[in-house]
Design an enzyme around this catalytic site. Structure first.
Site, PDB file in Angstrom:
ATOM      1  N   CYS A 190       0.360  -7.718  13.288  1.00  0.00           N
ATOM      2  CA  CYS A 190      -0.871  -6.630  12.756  1.00  0.00           C
ATOM      3  C   CYS A 190      -2.754  -7.182  12.452  1.00  0.00           C
ATOM      4  CB  CYS A 190      -0.395  -6.023  11.801  1.00  0.00           C
ATOM      5  SG  CYS A 190      -2.329  -5.013  10.532  1.00  0.00           S
TER       6      CYS A 190
ATOM      7  N   HIS B 239      11.627  -6.458   1.101  1.00  0.00           N
ATOM      8  CA  HIS B 239      10.285  -5.583   1.220  1.00  0.00           C
ATOM      9  C   HIS B 239      10.771  -4.239   1.945  1.00  0.00           C
ATOM     10  CE1 HIS B 239       6.378  -4.145   2.441  1.00  0.00           C
ATOM     11  NE2 HIS B 239       6.084  -5.112   1.541  1.00  0.00           N
TER      12      HIS B 239
ATOM     13  N   ASN C 171       0.165  -8.969   1.955  1.00  0.00           N
ATOM     14  CA  ASN C 171      -0.424  -8.904   2.369  1.00  0.00           C
ATOM     15  C   ASN C 171      -1.974 -10.225   1.547  1.00  0.00           C
ATOM     16  OD1 ASN C 171      -3.355  -7.390   1.737  1.00  0.00           O
ATOM     17  ND2 ASN C 171      -1.433  -6.463   2.372  1.00  0.00           N
TER      18      ASN C 171
ATOM     19  N   CYS D 291      -7.673  -1.500   4.838  1.00  0.00           N
ATOM     20  CA  CYS D 291      -7.163  -1.528   6.370  1.00  0.00           C
ATOM     21  C   CYS D 291      -6.626  -0.170   6.873  1.00  0.00           C
ATOM     22  CB  CYS D 291      -5.532  -2.377   6.860  1.00  0.00           C
ATOM     23  SG  CYS D 291      -3.903  -1.615   6.258  1.00  0.00           S
TER      24      CYS D 291
ATOM     25  N   CYS E 280       2.265   3.286   8.504  1.00  0.00           N
ATOM     26  CA  CYS E 280       0.848   2.877   8.898  1.00  0.00           C
ATOM     27  C   CYS E 280       1.805   2.297  11.059  1.00  0.00           C
ATOM     28  CB  CYS E 280       0.868   1.255   8.594  1.00  0.00           C
ATOM     29  SG  CYS E 280      -0.149   0.262   9.570  1.00  0.00           S
TER      30      CYS E 280
ATOM     31  N   GLU F 160       8.822  -3.041   4.198  1.00  0.00           N
ATOM     32  CA  GLU F 160       8.299  -3.248   4.933  1.00  0.00           C
ATOM     33  C   GLU F 160       9.563  -3.574   6.207  1.00  0.00           C
ATOM     34  OE1 GLU F 160       5.430  -4.798   8.032  1.00  0.00           O
ATOM     35  OE2 GLU F 160       4.494  -3.922   6.855  1.00  0.00           O
TER      36      GLU F 160
END
Length: 411
Positions: A285, A176, A316, A53, A148, A178
């Site tokens: 996202c 996680h 993901n 991505c 990101c 993130e």
């Protein structure tokens, strides 16, 4: 959209040709039907969207540029750049060292860092606490920051609605990277709590409605709420944001559920919903949405098995596996070497969290129909190598070259 300078060995002539052709025919990305590759007795059904991505390509470009621009300097990554073992191994081969693992466990001592060292922030972003440690050592964490932009968008949205008096509910996996980063940035502005799934959301709803004693909250959500969180007042106005790699449909279901609960509890009319619940749909996202929608489109095709390619710790990618598992036998593989033979496969089982081997994974009938997709941190070259491996195992080598030539003719 911006193009990035990504090492050529991550690219795939076949996949690039397919993506360019599909993009030219569908600029608005409305068509989620798969690409079907007829390879003799093998039919590969390739998802419309998959692979690197925007955020991942941006991170890779910055990391490799950091190496080029700093010959002779020590370069560190705060943790894994992305959740792909091949890419991380390439960076380590260039001399980059990791400061911690993906769970936040230290792999070295902070005192081993020097002021002139280079530290790269991974694509997941990092916490304000870790940024502070780096700055205190004289290291600028933003110089080679690869966070990101869509993760930063979530942070900005959380800050905005937090400043408007809403408590933030983060839908994400508590451990996680993130989620840890989003939690850190959010709690700097407003009370914040993390929920990992609908079961926890339903539990949280019971505190909104005062169906459970407030003190029980602190046990139920240990490690998932900000300091000073007050159950009595901090669940009266809320907004939901997500770890960008979660299932988009699950995040939306969580938001819809909590909205219904809080409006009903406070008897708030729908036209005044924003008094109790912040609209945060814009934190989803685009790549997560596209890849998941493409899997849904791919699953409409008749197939025998699905192969999902990516790092086993990739959030993901694991959600793509979950979607495929609902319809047919699905194998989560790291690379082409997991296809051991026509009869044996090595794959990661999401339920036991272990890599296991299985036999008789391919049906004997022909043509064989295989769904193929990959996570957002998986190089296209890896997808092509998996297709090549399938072609070799099924004895269709000649057909692959014909298909590659056909696709390259049309771009």
């Amino acid at each position: 959209m911006k193009s990035f300078n990504v090492p050529v060995h991550y690219r795939s002539p076949l996949v690039n040709a397919i993506k360019q052709k599909r993009k030219a025919a569908d600029k608005m990305k409305k068509d989620y039907s798969p690409t079907v590759l007829s390879l003799g007795s093998l039919q590969v059904i390739l998802a419309r969207h998959f692979g690197f991505c925007y955020g991942v390509e941006n991170a890779i470009e910055i990391a490799f540029r950091a190496v080029e621009e700093n010959p002779g300097k020590r370069i560190f990554l705060l943790s894994e750049m992305i959740h792909n073992p091949g890419v991380n191994a390439d960076l380590q081969a260039l001399g980059i060292k990791f400061i911690m693992d993906t769970k936040g466990n230290m792999l070295m001592d902070w005192n081993d860092l020097a002021t002139d060292d280079i530290v790269i922030i991974p694509a997941f972003g990092t916490t304000l606490e870790l940024e502070k440690i780096l700055r205190e050592k004289g290291i600028d964490p933003t110089h080679y920051e690869t966070t990101c932009p869509f993760v930063e968008k979530v942070w900005n949205r959380a800050e905005k609605i937090g400043d408007e008096g809403y408590t933030i509910v983060v839908h994400g996996k508590p451990g996680h990277e993130e989620t840890r980063a989003t939690f850190s940035h959010s709690k700097a502005h407003t009370p914040t709590v993390i929920v990992k799934d609908m079961a926890q959301v339903q539990r949280l709803a019971m505190y909104i409605t005062h169906s459970l004693p407030a003190m029980q909250f602190y046990e139920d959500f240990t490690g998932q709420f900000s300091d000073g969180f007050d159950v009595a007042k901090d669940l009266q106005r809320i907004g939901v944001v997500n770890q960008t790699t979660m299932l988009a449909s699950e995040t939306q279901a969580i938001a819809d559920y909590l909205k219904q609960v809080i409006l009903r509890h406070y008897q708030t009319p729908a036209e005044y919903a924003n008094e109790r619940f912040a609209d945060t749909r814009d934190t989803l996202c685009y790549a997560t949405n596209d890849n998941q929608a493409a899997v849904q489109g791919m699953l409409e095709a008749d197939a025998d098995i699905a192969l999902v390619i990516g790092g086993y710790n990739s959030s993901n990618t694991s959600h793509l596996v979950e979607l495929c598992e609902q319809k047919l036998p699905t194998y989560f593989i790291n690379d082409e070497h997991c296809l051991i033979s026509l009869n044996e496969i090595r794959y990661f089982d999401l339920h036991s969290h272990t890599e296991i081997e299985a036999t008789n994974y391919l049906p004997v009938h022909r043509p064989l129909r295989v769904l193929v997709t990959s996570g957002a941190s998986c190089p296209d070259a890896l997808v092509e190598r998996v297709i090549e491996r399938l072609v070799i195992l099924t004895g269709n080598e000649g057909a692959l070259q014909e298909v590659i030539a056909q696709w390259q003719e049309v771009i």
